[in-house]
Design an enzyme around this catalytic site. Sequence first.
Site, PDB file in Angstrom:
ATOM      1  N   ASP A   1       0.818  -1.216   0.000  1.00  0.00           N
ATOM      2  CA  ASP A   1       0.000   0.000   0.000  1.00  0.00           C
ATOM      3  C   ASP A   1       0.853   1.267   0.000  1.00  0.00           C
ATOM      4  O   ASP A   1       0.653   2.171   0.813  1.00  0.00           O
ATOM      5  CB  ASP A   1      -0.937   0.015   1.221  1.00  0.00           C
TER       6      ASP A   1
ATOM      7  N   GLU B   1     -11.203   1.331  -4.076  1.00  0.00           N
ATOM      8  CA  GLU B   1     -10.504   1.716  -2.845  1.00  0.00           C
ATOM      9  C   GLU B   1      -9.241   2.484  -3.211  1.00  0.00           C
ATOM     10  O   GLU B   1      -8.990   2.789  -4.372  1.00  0.00           O
ATOM     11  CB  GLU B   1     -10.154   0.460  -2.024  1.00  0.00           C
TER      12      GLU B   1
END
Length: 502
Positions: free
Chosen positions: A15, A191
Amino acid sequence: MTTLYNPLVNGFHPDPSVVRVGDEWFLATSTFEYLPGIPIHRSTDFETWELIGHVATRPGQLGAADVPTGGGAWAPTIRHHDGLFHLVITDAMGRGMLHFTAEDAAGPWSDGDLLLVQDGSGTISGIDPDIVWDAEGTAYVTFSGLLLSGDLDPNAPMHLGIQQAKVDLATHRALEEPRSLWSGTGLMFPEAPHVYEIDGAWYLLIAEGGTERGHTISIARGASPEGPFEGAPGNPLVSARSTPRPIQNTGHGDLVVGPDGEWLCVLLGVRPRSGTRAFSALGRETFVTPVTWTDGWPAIAPVALNARPGTRVDVSFDAPLDAEWVAVRAFPTEVSTLRDGRLVLVADGSTLADAKPIFVGRRQEHLTNEVTVRLDVSAGVGGLGVRYDEAFHVEIEAGAGSLTARASLGGLHQEWSQPFTGDVVDLHLASRKPVGGTGIVSTSDVFHLGATIDGERLELAQIDGRFLSSEVTESFTGRVIGVYAVAGEVHALSWVAEGDDE
């Protein structure tokens, strides 16, 4: 010309988010239940990255001490505004959505403020927050949250969509009810939003398809940070799904201008192995790839493998532990001490199957890797283990008259033991390529667990490495190799880790 190495940062570093400040770049990644939390890497050339610190270095900044497996620090966004570094993140199943600040990216960072709904009665509910400011200085927080309307497939497992709210950073309260933005091309799990102003237009970059093989990046453009947004005609911009590329699951990206003025996308991916490339031993790592622009739309190049040379790390424990050491739901200093050139771990009755083991370790960074640790077990029982989570771990253990190799794989347990009456022993944990045969290679690697006693190296067990891969464990993390204690007091005298990606 900048050389783009891939992985950009090896091992469990998912991430990624990146920001340029002057001629320096700062990179933040997720840590989940591990502490210290949220590493910050710095580079001056986009080739060499130095771990300069962490955001969460004190108890209470994250709720990691009590989060379940897979909870904790999810998906940061790092930005710089008005002389301050800002980082927003979801502390999943912990404190909630948080905002941290620091004058120096190396720290110290603030304690973290919860992002609250407009009336202050609770926290904004969502994951993967982004922060951006418009020309008037208004802060916008954009995130992936549950949609209340039925504008998605009612049979989908989750109704996620991209949402946004203006936020007063003085009170950390939303100034409005969250509103829905563009949520992608219709794939599951929209997302990881990031909002940018580029050449007078506003862009919303998101991930879609889930963080597994269907992972993608898509983008939309609008006239303001609030939209409305129109999707790019070339969406998805990048995906490795249904391709033979060595780097899969590519997605969750962040755009930045690189050293030569070129645009780059930093994103996550995995390096699966086996005959069908089914198992990713190291979990999600950080990668980078070039970006080009045509008619106001970006195009992201497929992610190319370009691994660095192998590395060797020698630790003698005669100086404080460096920032690469982590522990599970605790800080390394809470589960270990340094004493007379030794790393000392005192057992508390827990094992690697428990939520808070007496364990301190480092990420496995290479696909072919070996760690050797010299332990003094004269006053206790402990060993060298590799952990994905409480249910998936492999270890070589010494003390109390025996030497034991152990595999705990999702409820299946197996041990191999032999007598050992000594005090000091070298334990070895190696992950190596499987030996090819006439059939399909069905695993990522093979663990070799052994010990050197009186100058003779013994191998106690070989264990199929696929069982400690992200696909089998369904973990968001990766392999962490460390020293642990299960009885009495265990002393580590030295640590050597070496590996490569051949």
